[in-house]
Design a protein around this motif. Structure first.
Motif, PDB file in Angstrom:
ATOM      1  N   HIS A 190      18.059  48.478  -2.016  1.00  0.00           N
ATOM      2  CA  HIS A 190      19.165  48.942  -2.838  1.00  0.00           C
ATOM      3  C   HIS A 190      19.812  50.180  -2.225  1.00  0.00           C
ATOM      4  CE1 HIS A 190      17.596  46.157  -5.736  1.00  0.00           C
ATOM      5  NE2 HIS A 190      18.562  46.443  -6.578  1.00  0.00           N
ATOM      6  N   ALA A 235      25.356  48.634  -1.784  1.00  0.00           N
ATOM      7  CA  ALA A 235      26.472  47.729  -2.057  1.00  0.00           C
ATOM      8  C   ALA A 235      27.689  48.552  -2.421  1.00  0.00           C
ATOM      9  CB  ALA A 235      26.127  46.776  -3.203  1.00  0.00           C
ATOM     10  N   GLU A 236      28.828  48.191  -1.869  1.00  0.00           N
ATOM     11  CA  GLU A 236      30.099  48.871  -2.192  1.00  0.00           C
ATOM     12  C   GLU A 236      29.964  50.389  -2.027  1.00  0.00           C
ATOM     13  OE1 GLU A 236      33.203  47.374  -3.472  1.00  0.00           O
ATOM     14  OE2 GLU A 236      32.230  45.702  -2.457  1.00  0.00           O
ATOM     15  N   ILE A 292      24.514  52.273  -4.587  1.00  0.00           N
ATOM     16  CA  ILE A 292      23.219  51.622  -4.724  1.00  0.00           C
ATOM     17  C   ILE A 292      23.413  50.164  -5.145  1.00  0.00           C
ATOM     18  CG2 ILE A 292      21.073  51.618  -6.089  1.00  0.00           C
ATOM     19  CD1 ILE A 292      21.192  53.941  -4.122  1.00  0.00           C
ATOM     20  N   THR A 335      22.550  45.652  -3.877  1.00  0.00           N
ATOM     21  CA  THR A 335      22.390  44.733  -2.752  1.00  0.00           C
ATOM     22  C   THR A 335      23.512  43.706  -2.819  1.00  0.00           C
ATOM     23  OG1 THR A 335      20.860  43.350  -4.035  1.00  0.00           O
ATOM     24  CG2 THR A 335      19.876  44.971  -2.560  1.00  0.00           C
ATOM     25  N   ASN A 336      23.823  43.114  -1.667  1.00  0.00           N
ATOM     26  CA  ASN A 336      24.962  42.205  -1.593  1.00  0.00           C
ATOM     27  C   ASN A 336      24.598  40.995  -0.735  1.00  0.00           C
ATOM     28  OD1 ASN A 336      27.396  41.042  -0.309  1.00  0.00           O
ATOM     29  ND2 ASN A 336      28.469  42.557  -1.544  1.00  0.00           N
ATOM     30  N   LEU A 384      26.398  38.749   0.737  1.00  0.00           N
ATOM     31  CA  LEU A 384      27.188  38.547   1.963  1.00  0.00           C
ATOM     32  C   LEU A 384      26.709  39.481   3.080  1.00  0.00           C
ATOM     33  CD1 LEU A 384      30.722  38.274   0.307  1.00  0.00           C
ATOM     34  CD2 LEU A 384      29.163  36.423   0.882  1.00  0.00           C
ATOM     35  N   LEU A 438      13.378  45.599  -4.463  1.00  0.00           N
ATOM     36  CA  LEU A 438      13.213  45.328  -5.891  1.00  0.00           C
ATOM     37  C   LEU A 438      13.999  44.097  -6.319  1.00  0.00           C
ATOM     38  CD1 LEU A 438      13.785  49.026  -7.053  1.00  0.00           C
ATOM     39  CD2 LEU A 438      11.588  47.830  -7.156  1.00  0.00           C
ATOM     40  N   SER A 471      16.573  42.429  -7.859  1.00  0.00           N
ATOM     41  CA  SER A 471      17.847  41.778  -7.581  1.00  0.00           C
ATOM     42  C   SER A 471      18.090  41.619  -6.081  1.00  0.00           C
ATOM     43  CB  SER A 471      19.011  42.517  -8.234  1.00  0.00           C
ATOM     44  OG  SER A 471      19.075  43.835  -7.758  1.00  0.00           O
ATOM     45  N   ASN A 506      19.650  38.209  -4.384  1.00  0.00           N
ATOM     46  CA  ASN A 506      20.711  38.200  -3.367  1.00  0.00           C
ATOM     47  C   ASN A 506      20.227  37.611  -2.041  1.00  0.00           C
ATOM     48  OD1 ASN A 506      23.332  39.150  -4.273  1.00  0.00           O
ATOM     49  ND2 ASN A 506      22.265  41.015  -4.878  1.00  0.00           N
TER      50      ASN A 506
END
Lengths: 130, 209
Positions: free
Chosen positions: A11, A38-39, A42, A44-45, A47, A68, A70, A74
């Motif tokens: 994250h 992400a972005e 904090i 995850t993504n 892509l 963790l 999520s 992803n």
């Protein structure tokens, strides 16, 4: 490619960025890619994870480690978006200890299943003998 | 009665409005039992999805749903991005090449979305997640010939409120165990907003197909 590659997901970008530095000191030859945050914050993504896997993919295989909940969701999504590959595995392991065990094993030229097993065995690791 | 592209656009617009209005509330709920990013993540993703589809032309519902799904996967962090993203992607397969959905296609699309959520999140009813709203709502849709807007709103609200007494079994909230009881699940609340805005997209507030 001689070595199984590693993909580290967290994250936090700083966590996997620091972890990669640590692992590269242990085994500079093992290809390692990271997907953290992400972005710009904090998270995850899927892509970003897909891109990271593609950047170190080889026939020898890729082991994906995550921090963790999520991150796993992803990571699974990223695997579905890639062409189906038998040789990309997500390890059920603590991120730091699991990645450490994985990079040592991968550095020996071990197979994908051996690297996965090494990283997952980190769950059993006793850090303090009381 | 048919549910068409214009109504789907209206739905996403209304959903975005509701998410923006409730951004602080969702964040507050998530700070209590999660990691506090649900409001911000959903607001960012829905804003992006709403602008994308407002500025695009669609010949079928499938491509609209696919655009929403891909945008949510790319722009919403956390678990909710891939979860809602997968829901829209699964529904898009059912709605492919359909300019409008009759009652059966509409229910099949939302049923596929629920299957996608379960596959992606591996949560069961009672785990204190968005499934606790989605599962009973889809079951209700399947068993009703006429999908009435007011009933959809009431049912999804009631199921959302029921998550307060549940103990979390999934996500960051699961680390809290019993201490998660007494708090609403943020994903259940955003799911309620999704169904409440869906109800608003039904013509004249009466019923869907």
């Amino acid at each position: 490619m001689k070595y199984v590659s590693l993909v580290l997901i967290s994250h936090s970008y700083e966590i996997v960025s620091g972890l990669k530095k640590l692992l590269s000191q242990v085994q500079p030859d093992v290809p390692i890619a990271i997907a953290g945050g992400a972005e710009g914050g904090i998270g995850t993504n899927a892509l970003d994870i897909q891109t990271a896997i593609e950047s170190v993919y080889s026939e020898k295989g890729v082991v994906v480690l995550f921090d963790l909940g999520s991150a796993l969701i992803n990571a699974e999504m990223a695997l579905e978006m890639l062409e189906p590959h038998e040789n990309i595995k997500i390890a059920d392991a603590p991120l730091v200890e699991g990645a450490y065990a994985a990079v040592v094993e991968a550095g020996l030229g071990s197979s994908l299943s051996e690297v996965v097993r090494a990283s997952e065995s980190a769950k059993e690791l006793v850090k303090i003998h009381r | 009665m048919l549910w068409d592209v214009e109504q789907a656009k209206k739905w996403i617009k209304r959903l975005n409005d509701k998410i923006q209005e409730n951004k602080a509330y969702l964040t507050e709920l998530d700070q209590a039992i999660g990691d506090g990013d649900h409001g911000l993540n959903m607001a960012r993703g829905l804003q992006e999805a709403a602008s994308k589809i407002a500025n695009s032309h669609y010949d079928d519902l499938g491509s609209l749903f696919k655009d929403v799904g891909m945008t949510l996967i790319a722009k919403v962090g956390g678990a909710s991005g891939p979860l809602y993203g997968t829901a829209f992607m699964k529904a898009s397969l059912v709605l492919k090449d359909r300019k409008e959905a009759d009652r059966n296609a509409f229910v099949a699309a939302f049923s596929a979305a629920l299957d996608g959520l379960k596959m992606r999140g591996k949560a069961q009813v009672g785990d204190k997640t968005m499934i606790d709203v989605w599962d009973p709502v889809i079951a209700w849709m399947k068993s009703h010939e006429t999908i009435r807007a007011n009933e959809l709103v009431d049912l999804s609200k009631e199921k959302m409120e029921d998550t307060k007494e549940l103990e979390a079994k999934k996500g960051r909230a699961a680390y809290l165990g019993r201490r998660s009881v007494g708090h609403l699940d943020p994903g259940a609340v955003s799911s309620y907003l999704l169904f409440a805005s869906l109800a608003e997209s039904f013509e004249k507030g009466e019923s869907a197909p």
